[in-house]
Scaffold this motif. Structure first.
Motif, mmCIF file in Angstrom:
data_model
loop_
_atom_site.group_PDB
_atom_site.id
_atom_site.type_symbol
_atom_site.label_atom_id
_atom_site.label_comp_id
_atom_site.label_asym_id
_atom_site.label_seq_id
_atom_site.Cartn_x
_atom_site.Cartn_y
_atom_site.Cartn_z
ATOM 1 N N PHE A 43 64.669 13.710 112.738
ATOM 2 C CA PHE A 43 64.340 15.367 112.815
ATOM 3 C C PHE A 43 62.939 15.344 113.570
ATOM 4 C CE2 PHE A 43 66.276 15.139 108.290
ATOM 5 C CZ PHE A 43 67.467 15.487 108.648
ATOM 6 N N MET A 44 61.989 14.493 113.341
ATOM 7 C CA MET A 44 60.724 14.591 114.136
ATOM 8 C C MET A 44 60.917 14.644 115.284
ATOM 9 S SD MET A 44 57.474 14.719 114.066
ATOM 10 C CE MET A 44 56.354 14.272 112.867
ATOM 11 N N ASN A 45 61.580 13.627 116.271
ATOM 12 C CA ASN A 45 61.884 13.579 117.346
ATOM 13 C C ASN A 45 62.614 14.958 118.194
ATOM 14 O OD1 ASN A 45 60.943 10.944 117.340
ATOM 15 N ND2 ASN A 45 62.589 9.909 118.030
ATOM 16 N N ILE A 46 63.589 15.437 117.347
ATOM 17 C CA ILE A 46 64.330 16.570 118.026
ATOM 18 C C ILE A 46 63.234 18.027 117.705
ATOM 19 C CG2 ILE A 46 66.184 18.036 117.503
ATOM 20 C CD1 ILE A 46 68.001 15.719 116.592
ATOM 21 N N LEU A 47 62.730 18.223 116.572
ATOM 22 C CA LEU A 47 61.597 19.216 116.541
ATOM 23 C C LEU A 47 60.830 19.176 117.586
ATOM 24 C CD1 LEU A 47 62.059 19.259 112.408
ATOM 25 C CD2 LEU A 47 62.850 21.039 114.155
ATOM 26 N N ALA A 48 60.272 18.006 117.630
ATOM 27 C CA ALA A 48 58.851 17.945 118.616
ATOM 28 C C ALA A 48 59.423 18.400 119.884
ATOM 29 C CB ALA A 48 58.390 16.500 118.609
ATOM 30 N N ASN A 49 60.663 17.967 120.317
ATOM 31 C CA ASN A 49 61.182 18.262 121.710
ATOM 32 C C ASN A 49 61.201 19.863 121.643
ATOM 33 O OD1 ASN A 49 61.387 15.710 122.713
ATOM 34 N ND2 ASN A 49 63.489 15.373 122.196
ATOM 35 N N ALA B 195 72.317 21.280 112.842
ATOM 36 C CA ALA B 195 72.306 21.821 114.266
ATOM 37 C C ALA B 195 70.796 22.313 114.473
ATOM 38 C CB ALA B 195 73.277 22.766 114.492
ATOM 39 N N ILE B 196 70.126 22.168 115.514
ATOM 40 C CA ILE B 196 68.688 22.409 115.790
ATOM 41 C C ILE B 196 68.608 22.924 117.112
ATOM 42 C CG2 ILE B 196 66.169 21.660 115.909
ATOM 43 C CD1 ILE B 196 67.042 19.326 113.991
ATOM 44 N N SER B 197 68.189 24.443 117.239
ATOM 45 C CA SER B 197 68.362 24.999 118.306
ATOM 46 C C SER B 197 66.814 25.799 118.460
ATOM 47 C CB SER B 197 69.458 25.898 118.605
ATOM 48 O OG SER B 197 69.422 26.847 117.377
#
Ligand SMILES: Nc1ncnc2c1ncn2[C@@H]1O[C@H](COP(=O)(O)OP(=O)(O)O)[C@@H](O)[C@H]1O
Ligand SMILES: [Mg+2]
Length: 408
Positions: A314-320, A358-360
């Motif tokens: 979650f951290m890697n995707i949200l930080a991106n 899904a994170i957008s």
């Protein structure tokens, strides 16, 4: 030599007979063609190791046959030896120019012709072996590289996680005691303040005229104002310490030390705690207003997983997403961004036997090129120091290997 399959092409039966006879004595396997078309067909159907090709033939001549064989990928690497008349230097040169490896002259010197054929068969055999070796080596090397990158990731991942996890868990633990003390005492302070005002009121009731000194003092401190303000101060303290408790709890959830067994985990807790830890990056700054985080949570059950690792994903995707938004914002004014606020959306959903998260974001998105490479080890479009190119590679490894079908 075992792989000696030779196609001999000549329209003259006498020549054919002589050369075939000579070649057969060497134990090579011979196939013959008596014109260019026949030669092309046979070479394509069952590619020989070498072709002996006459130049002068009715129909398609030897040069044309050579050209076509070289143009076809299936036959282009078959060595061709031309058979030319002794005096015909032009043909020899032209043949070599078209890609033939050698020529033999007619009438045949049997020894010489055989020697030349043998050399070229050997060369071809060596080339093939070499090519095979190179192919094998290359494959072994790229496999080794892949394995190396893979274990590299695992090392980074586990080292980083354990260092970070320990730190965060340690901080959370250390904060817990003092903050527990504050939270506990705030209630006691509230009760005490109430008592104190009660006592003051009682004094006022029984001694309505306490004398000039006390009356002056009461006026100076503005007792009515204190009565109103003090509970507000205490409430602010309570809110502040509640937030610290919340942060500390999130830190503990985020860094949950992973045991070697999966545990039932509320994924929404993981997402919430990660967002809380990233709050300082989401907040408004002088370049842009706050990034809105829109949560659209489904009704997820607890999921068996390694919570610390899932939170890392979650951290890697949200930080991106935050990186992408900040980058997309360049050149846009604060007012412009206020009118079109930045957002990150997190949607969760339950499927038949899976959950989907899904994170957008409304950053600039990814080109096809970037999309095809995001999971590559060390692939980054960010400047040195900002991106490592490992975030999504690690995320993929955690999801596919630690939690995918293969991990069961
Ligand atoms: N939300 C996103 N929007 C646009 N591009 C992204 C996003 N997430 C990842 N990328 C692209 O994928 C690349 C790889 O991401 P990652 O593996 O996390 O490495 P890093 O963030 O260190 O560059 C990024 O450099 C970026 O180009
Ligand atoms: Mg990243």
């Amino acid at each position: 030599m075992s792989n000696g399959f030779i196609l001999v092409v000549d329209d003259n039966p006498t020549n054919l007979a002589v050369i075939c006879q000579a070649l057969r004595t060497e134990g090579w396997q011979i196939r013959i063609a008596m014109n260019g078309e026949d030669a092309l067909r046979k070479a394509t159907q069952n590619p020989p190791d070498l072709i002996l090709l006459d130049v002068q033939m009715p129909g398609i001549n030897g040069f044309e046959v050579c050209k076509r064989l070289k143009a076809d990928e299936a036959t282009s690497d078959i060595p061709i030896i031309f058979m030319t008349a002794l005096s015909d230097t032009d043909s020899k040169v032209k043949g070599l120019g078209l890609g033939a490896v050698d020529y033999v002259t007619k009438p045949f010197d049997q020894q010489e012709a055989i020697a030349r054929v043998r050399v070229h068969l050997q060369l071809r055999h060596l080339t093939h072996t070499l090519e095979e070796q190179v192919r094998d080596r290359t494959q072994a090397l790229s496999q080794a590289l892949e394995e190396l990158q893979h274990s590299h990731l695992q090392v980074i991942q586990s080292e980083k996680m354990s260092a970070l996890g320990n730190l965060v868990a340690g901080v959370a633990h250390e904060i817990n005691n003092p903050i527990g003390c504050v939270v506990g005492n705030v209630s006691a302070v509230e009760a005490t303040i109430k008592d104190l005002f009660g006592v003051i009121d009682l004094y006022g009731k029984h001694f309505p005229n306490p004398g000039a000194e006390i009356e002056d003092e009461l006026e100076t401190v503005d007792l009515d104002y204190l009565r109103e303000d003090l509970p507000k101060l205490v409430k602010a303290m309570r809110d502040g310490s509640d937030r610290i408790v919340c942060i500390s709890r999130s830190l503990s959830i985020f860094s949950r030390a992973d045991s070697d067994r999966k545990q039932a985990f509320n994924l929404h807790d993981g997402i919430d705690s990660t967002i809380l830890i990233l709050r300082h990056r989401l907040k408004a700054n002088k370049h842009r207003p706050e990034i809105q985080v829109l949560m659209d949570y489904g009704d997820l059950p607890l999921v068996e997983c390694f919570p610390g690792q899932i939170n890392q994903v979650f951290m890697n995707i949200l930080a991106n997403a935050i990186d992408a938004i900040d980058e997309s914002n360049q050149g846009r004014s604060f007012i412009e961004l206020e009118a079109n606020p930045n957002w990150i959306k997190v949607q969760t959903e339950i499927g038949v036997n899976h959950v989907q998260i899904a994170i957008s974001d409304n950053g600039f998105g990814m080109s096809q090129e970037v999309r095809s490479r995001v999971f590559d080890h060390l692939y980054t479009t960010k400047t040195v120091g900002k991106g490592t190119g490992l975030g999504l590679a690690i995320a993929q490894q955690i999801i596919e290997e630690k939690h995918g079908e293969r991990s069961k």
